[in-house]
Design an enzyme around this catalytic site. Structure first.
Site, PDB file in Angstrom:
ATOM      1  N   THR A  19       0.790  -1.341   0.017  1.00  0.00           N
ATOM      2  CA  THR A  19       0.138   0.042   0.027  1.00  0.00           C
ATOM      3  C   THR A  19       0.920   1.340   0.124  1.00  0.00           C
ATOM      4  O   THR A  19       0.417   2.216  -0.694  1.00  0.00           O
ATOM      5  CB  THR A  19      -1.083   0.047   1.280  1.00  0.00           C
ATOM      6  OG1 THR A  19      -1.075  -1.353   1.557  1.00  0.00           O
ATOM      7  CG2 THR A  19      -2.039   0.820   0.943  1.00  0.00           C
ATOM      8  N   ARG A  23       8.061  -2.220   2.244  1.00  0.00           N
ATOM      9  CA  ARG A  23       8.497  -2.165   3.826  1.00  0.00           C
ATOM     10  C   ARG A  23       8.988  -3.589   3.932  1.00  0.00           C
ATOM     11  O   ARG A  23       8.156  -4.426   3.973  1.00  0.00           O
ATOM     12  CB  ARG A  23       7.183  -1.983   4.527  1.00  0.00           C
ATOM     13  CG  ARG A  23       6.788  -0.407   4.539  1.00  0.00           C
ATOM     14  CD  ARG A  23       5.778  -0.078   5.395  1.00  0.00           C
ATOM     15  NE  ARG A  23       5.250   1.284   5.226  1.00  0.00           N
ATOM     16  CZ  ARG A  23       4.179   2.074   5.397  1.00  0.00           C
ATOM     17  NH1 ARG A  23       3.556   1.452   6.254  1.00  0.00           N
ATOM     18  NH2 ARG A  23       4.080   3.114   4.975  1.00  0.00           N
ATOM     19  N   ASP A 278       1.973  10.697  13.334  1.00  0.00           N
ATOM     20  CA  ASP A 278       2.594   9.244  13.057  1.00  0.00           C
ATOM     21  C   ASP A 278       3.999   9.624  12.666  1.00  0.00           C
ATOM     22  O   ASP A 278       4.487  10.496  12.610  1.00  0.00           O
ATOM     23  CB  ASP A 278       1.667   8.385  12.121  1.00  0.00           C
ATOM     24  CG  ASP A 278       1.870   8.693  10.802  1.00  0.00           C
ATOM     25  OD1 ASP A 278       2.155   9.843  10.435  1.00  0.00           O
ATOM     26  OD2 ASP A 278       2.048   7.878   9.870  1.00  0.00           O
ATOM     27  N   ASP A 280       5.689   9.396   9.988  1.00  0.00           N
ATOM     28  CA  ASP A 280       6.140  10.087   8.892  1.00  0.00           C
ATOM     29  C   ASP A 280       5.315  11.343   8.484  1.00  0.00           C
ATOM     30  O   ASP A 280       5.553  12.147   7.545  1.00  0.00           O
ATOM     31  CB  ASP A 280       6.440   9.174   7.561  1.00  0.00           C
ATOM     32  CG  ASP A 280       4.896   8.905   7.087  1.00  0.00           C
ATOM     33  OD1 ASP A 280       4.223   8.441   8.087  1.00  0.00           O
ATOM     34  OD2 ASP A 280       4.423   8.704   5.736  1.00  0.00           O
ATOM     35  N   ARG A 283      -0.268  11.176   9.207  1.00  0.00           N
ATOM     36  CA  ARG A 283      -1.736  11.023   9.842  1.00  0.00           C
ATOM     37  C   ARG A 283      -1.903  11.989  11.215  1.00  0.00           C
ATOM     38  O   ARG A 283      -0.962  12.647  11.817  1.00  0.00           O
ATOM     39  CB  ARG A 283      -1.520   9.560  10.341  1.00  0.00           C
ATOM     40  CG  ARG A 283      -1.246   8.587   9.300  1.00  0.00           C
ATOM     41  CD  ARG A 283      -1.876   7.537   9.654  1.00  0.00           C
ATOM     42  NE  ARG A 283      -1.203   6.395   9.012  1.00  0.00           N
ATOM     43  CZ  ARG A 283      -1.454   4.940   9.310  1.00  0.00           C
ATOM     44  NH1 ARG A 283      -2.651   5.109   9.955  1.00  0.00           N
ATOM     45  NH2 ARG A 283      -0.683   3.977   8.693  1.00  0.00           N
ATOM     46  N   THR A 345      -8.313   1.452  -0.240  1.00  0.00           N
ATOM     47  CA  THR A 345      -7.402   2.161   0.577  1.00  0.00           C
ATOM     48  C   THR A 345      -6.137   2.459   0.066  1.00  0.00           C
ATOM     49  O   THR A 345      -5.536   1.871  -0.816  1.00  0.00           O
ATOM     50  CB  THR A 345      -7.077   0.921   1.765  1.00  0.00           C
ATOM     51  OG1 THR A 345      -8.434   0.813   2.346  1.00  0.00           O
ATOM     52  CG2 THR A 345      -6.164   1.438   2.727  1.00  0.00           C
ATOM     53  N   GLU A 365     -10.263   6.280   7.205  1.00  0.00           N
ATOM     54  CA  GLU A 365     -10.319   5.968   8.331  1.00  0.00           C
ATOM     55  C   GLU A 365      -9.369   5.883   9.493  1.00  0.00           C
ATOM     56  O   GLU A 365      -9.153   5.903  10.820  1.00  0.00           O
ATOM     57  CB  GLU A 365     -11.327   4.736   8.690  1.00  0.00           C
ATOM     58  CG  GLU A 365     -10.958   3.537   7.784  1.00  0.00           C
ATOM     59  CD  GLU A 365      -9.580   2.907   8.237  1.00  0.00           C
ATOM     60  OE1 GLU A 365      -9.522   2.535   9.543  1.00  0.00           O
ATOM     61  OE2 GLU A 365      -8.755   2.432   7.339  1.00  0.00           O
ATOM     62  N   SER A 366      -8.092   5.575   8.734  1.00  0.00           N
ATOM     63  CA  SER A 366      -7.163   5.151   9.418  1.00  0.00           C
ATOM     64  C   SER A 366      -6.279   6.613   9.900  1.00  0.00           C
ATOM     65  O   SER A 366      -4.880   6.538   9.717  1.00  0.00           O
ATOM     66  CB  SER A 366      -5.999   4.384   8.673  1.00  0.00           C
ATOM     67  OG  SER A 366      -5.863   5.016   7.341  1.00  0.00           O
ATOM     68  N   LYS A 377      -1.610  12.370   2.426  1.00  0.00           N
ATOM     69  CA  LYS A 377      -2.262  12.954   3.717  1.00  0.00           C
ATOM     70  C   LYS A 377      -1.220  13.618   4.476  1.00  0.00           C
ATOM     71  O   LYS A 377      -0.032  13.465   4.380  1.00  0.00           O
ATOM     72  CB  LYS A 377      -3.006  11.722   4.383  1.00  0.00           C
ATOM     73  CG  LYS A 377      -2.074  10.533   4.569  1.00  0.00           C
ATOM     74  CD  LYS A 377      -2.788   9.302   4.996  1.00  0.00           C
ATOM     75  CE  LYS A 377      -1.750   8.163   5.579  1.00  0.00           C
ATOM     76  NZ  LYS A 377      -1.449   7.356   4.299  1.00  0.00           N
ATOM     77  N   ARG A 497      -7.911  -6.788   9.168  1.00  0.00           N
ATOM     78  CA  ARG A 497      -8.609  -5.514   9.773  1.00  0.00           C
ATOM     79  C   ARG A 497     -10.123  -5.889   9.488  1.00  0.00           C
ATOM     80  O   ARG A 497     -10.573  -6.022   8.480  1.00  0.00           O
ATOM     81  CB  ARG A 497      -8.160  -4.331   8.978  1.00  0.00           C
ATOM     82  CG  ARG A 497      -6.660  -3.922   8.971  1.00  0.00           C
ATOM     83  CD  ARG A 497      -6.358  -2.412   8.722  1.00  0.00           C
ATOM     84  NE  ARG A 497      -5.094  -2.105   8.510  1.00  0.00           N
ATOM     85  CZ  ARG A 497      -3.972  -2.048   9.308  1.00  0.00           C
ATOM     86  NH1 ARG A 497      -4.412  -2.170  10.619  1.00  0.00           N
ATOM     87  NH2 ARG A 497      -2.797  -1.781   9.023  1.00  0.00           N
TER      88      ARG A 497
HETATM   89  C1  VG1 Z   1      -2.895   1.457   6.356  1.00  0.00           C
HETATM   90  C2  VG1 Z   1      -3.986   2.170   6.464  1.00  0.00           C
HETATM   91  C3  VG1 Z   1      -4.245   2.752   5.276  1.00  0.00           C
HETATM   92  C4  VG1 Z   1      -3.027   3.847   4.827  1.00  0.00           C
HETATM   93  C5  VG1 Z   1      -1.938   3.005   4.985  1.00  0.00           C
HETATM   94  C6  VG1 Z   1      -0.510   4.076   4.691  1.00  0.00           C
HETATM   95  O1  VG1 Z   1      -2.736   0.523   5.175  1.00  0.00           O
HETATM   96  O2  VG1 Z   1      -5.151   1.360   6.719  1.00  0.00           O
HETATM   97  O3  VG1 Z   1      -5.510   3.336   5.439  1.00  0.00           O
HETATM   98  O4  VG1 Z   1      -3.309   4.345   3.624  1.00  0.00           O
HETATM   99  O5  VG1 Z   1      -1.642   2.452   6.264  1.00  0.00           O
HETATM  100  O6  VG1 Z   1      -0.655   4.922   5.812  1.00  0.00           O
HETATM  101  P1  VG1 Z   1      -3.063  -1.127   5.498  1.00  0.00           P
HETATM  102  O7  VG1 Z   1      -2.789  -1.604   4.156  1.00  0.00           O
HETATM  103  O8  VG1 Z   1      -2.076  -1.667   6.744  1.00  0.00           O
HETATM  104  O9  VG1 Z   1      -4.557  -1.270   5.970  1.00  0.00           O
HETATM  105  V1  VG1 Z   1       0.978   5.463   6.139  1.00  0.00           V
HETATM  106  O10 VG1 Z   1       0.626   6.341   7.480  1.00  0.00           O
HETATM  107  O11 VG1 Z   1       1.835   4.193   6.388  1.00  0.00           O
HETATM  108  O12 VG1 Z   1       1.685   6.054   5.128  1.00  0.00           O
HETATM  109 CO    CO Z   2       2.265   7.402   7.873  1.00  0.00          CO
END
Ligand code: VG1
Ligand code: CO
Length: 544
Positions: A19, A23, A278, A280, A283, A345, A365-366, A377, A497
């Site tokens: 996503t 990582r 968070d 980086d 959020r 997502t 929602e996250s 974001k 989730r």
């Molecule tokens: C999580 C969240 C998702 C968000 C992603 C990256 O992904 O649910 O909404 O876009 O993290 O956020 P997942 O696939 O684990 O549900 V971040 O703050 O890592 O850039």
């Molecule tokens: Co982040």
């Protein structure tokens, strides 16, 4: 003498970006050639960057600095003209997006695993953002992955270490490296979007804020913007010094991991407003006195009150939310008569809508919210949005949200995460539900009947691309639903989730505890997915 080297390598297994980019554990990234392979795969998948500008920065976690030195030497060897890199290697994700856009850069590389724990035994991550400042589109991440499977060599300069501790210009081979203040460009953008004088007056009137940077990248941004520019008293920002291991914490701004802030906000001397960001900086968590604003509600409140903010004085063009995000913002969009999009997502899907001018506000929602000012974001932006709102409305956070529910109805909403479950069991659980779509349809569970179920797929309204399998939806009608999804950002096993939502129009029934209001759905979720028996877990790891 600095030489340009071509180093022979072989492909690594599984360098598949999820996503939010690639990582893995730090130890995986420390393997010889591992990072280099992926970086070269990025460069090989990009057309025409010769002589152009690349932005590079990270969230400050362990391995950030050595990785940046490698990327600089590779960028120079591959023919980039200039790299803008944050001082001490720091740049928040939204700041990278802002800087790419401001300086019309070719793209950027962000080194972050966001909320995942950091340190020698923690996680590391890398992702590429394109010239619009947003995460690479699916087509590009697929191309990078395909390339990483067949790569045989990469380009790198034999030497050249850049001093990242001070702003200034350096030469690296034929490439220029400019170490920049990580905060200045971002802070200037925020001053243009929000009413800073008004927020300054709010603080002058005695309004109090606690912002938790969780020892991650937003510390320097928050000190500069909240304390220096907006006049919040020193001490407003807690855990404001970025640490390579995030102080041993888990910089995920939720009720579990931001425990210290939550205690303060639910204590007897709670400040008026609480917020956290968070790892980086993309959020946000929003809290009032003894009051938690769910991110989905936060998005809806923002949409409903957007005209309070200078940047949105003439209104919104449209809004978007990720599929699992609750539908509160849909009601607002309906009322103001603007389009509302439901995307998979991950922020990249919002990028197309933002670029096409179809939306100006979006969220997940996250704890992710953002707008057309960047293509990521943006955590601090959301905090400033709320501060601006509070400065205009002069009401407590809880009153604003309750008034919103009274007008639009309340979407009771909760996410249950089962972290680090066995990956095979998780995949079987998801497949098991899909296999039972036929019998689930029309099935009665207590007072609720399944009206429809599907595996969410999305057709991008801008470029027509289709994305499949983005989460299983069990719909009970009237806004009641359960969603099952596997995370794309974890590095150990799988994270399941489960998202639950129920709509309540009646103000007399809007003051229930969320877990109580959703109790029936929680039981149904386990029946439908067999969570306990298939994962061996009796309770979620995190409840939001
Ligand atoms: C999580 C969240 C998702 C968000 C992603 C990256 O992904 O649910 O909404 O876009 O993290 O956020 P997942 O696939 O684990 O549900 V971040 O703050 O890592 O850039
Ligand atoms: Co982040």
């Amino acid at each position: 003498m600095t030489q340009r080297l071509t180093v022979t390598t072989r492909p690594f297994e599984g360098q598949k970006p999820g996503t939010s980019g690639l990582r893995k554990k730090v130890t995986v990234f420390q393997q010889p050639h591992y990072l280099e392979n992926f970086v070269q795969s990025i460069f090989d998948s990009l057309p025409g960057y010769e002589g152009k500008t690349l932005v590079v920065g990270g969230d400050g976690r362990f391995h950030n600095k050595p990785a940046i030195q490698t990327i600089l030497r590779m960028a120079a060897a591959n023919g980039f003209g200039r790299v803008l890199v944050g001082q001490n290697g720091l740049l928040s994700t939204p700041a990278v997006s802002a800087i790419i856009r401001k300086y019309l850069a070719f793209g950027g590389i962000i080194l972050s695993a966001s909320h995942n724990p950091a340190g020698p035994d923690g996680d590391f991550g890398i992702k590429y953002n394109a010239e619009n400042g947003g995460p690479a589109a699916e087509k590009l991440t697929d191309a990078i992955y395909e390339r990483s499977k067949v790569i045989t060599a990469y380009q790198i300069l034999s030497q050249g270490e850049i001093d990242l501790s001070m702003a200034g210009k350096h030469q690296l081979g034929a490439m220029q490296v400019e170490v920049i203040d990580p905060v200045a460009d971002y802070a200037e953008l925020m001053e243009r979007l929000f009413d800073f004088p008004r927020i300054r007056d709010l603080f002058k009137s005695g309004f109090t804020l606690r912002f938790d940077a969780m020892h991650a990248v937003t510390g320097p941004y928050a000190h500069e913007i909240l304390e220096n520019r907006l006049g919040a008293p020193k001490g407003t920002v807690m855990h404001g010094t970025p640490l390579e291991d995030f102080g041993g914490g888990h910089p995920d701004p939720n009720l579990v991991y931001a425990e210290e802030l939550v205690k303060i906000m639910y204590g007897s001397n709670a400040p008026d407003f609480g917020a956290a960001s968070d790892g980086d900086g993309d959020r946000n968590m929003i809290l009032g006195k003894s009051f938690f604003v769910t991110p989905s509600d936060s998005l809806a409140v923002m949409a409903a009150n957007a005209r309070n903010i200078p940047a949105f004085q003439s209104g919104l063009t449209g809004v978007a939310r990720s599929m699992p995000t609750n539908a509160a913002v849909d009601k607002v969009a309906e009322k103001i008569g603007i389009p509302c999009y439901e995307t998979p997502t991950g922020w990249k899907f919002f990028g197309n809508l933002l670029d096409a001018g179809r939306i100006s506000l979006c969220g997940e929602e996250s704890f992710g919210t953002g707008s057309d000012h960047v293509r990521e974001k943006d955590g601090l932006w959301a905090v400033l949005f709320w501060l601006n709102l509070l400065a205009v409305q002069k009401k407590p956070v809880a009153d604003i949200v309750r008034a919103h529910w009274a007008e639009y109805g309340r979407n009771y909403y909760s996410r249950h995460d089962y972290e680090e479950v066995d990956a095979t069991a998780a995949a079987a659980l998801m497949q098991g539900i899909r296999d039972r779509f036929g019998t689930l349809n029309g099935q009665q569970f207590g007072t609720l009947m399944v009206k429809a179920c599907d595996d969410f797929s999305y057709t991008d309204p801008v470029d027509g691309s289709v994305t499949h399998s983005q989460g299983i939806r069990i719909l009970f009608g009237q806004g009641t639903r359960i969603v099952f999804r596997l995370s794309g950002t974890g590095t150990v096993g799988a994270t399941l989730r489960v998202y639950m939502e129920a709509f309540e129009q009646d103000p007399a029934r809007q003051a229930q505890d969320t877990q109580v209001a959703l109790a029936e759905l929680i039981v149904i979720a386990d029946k439908v997915a067999q969570i306990r028996s298939l994962t061996g877990r009796s309770a979620p790891t995190v409840i939001t």
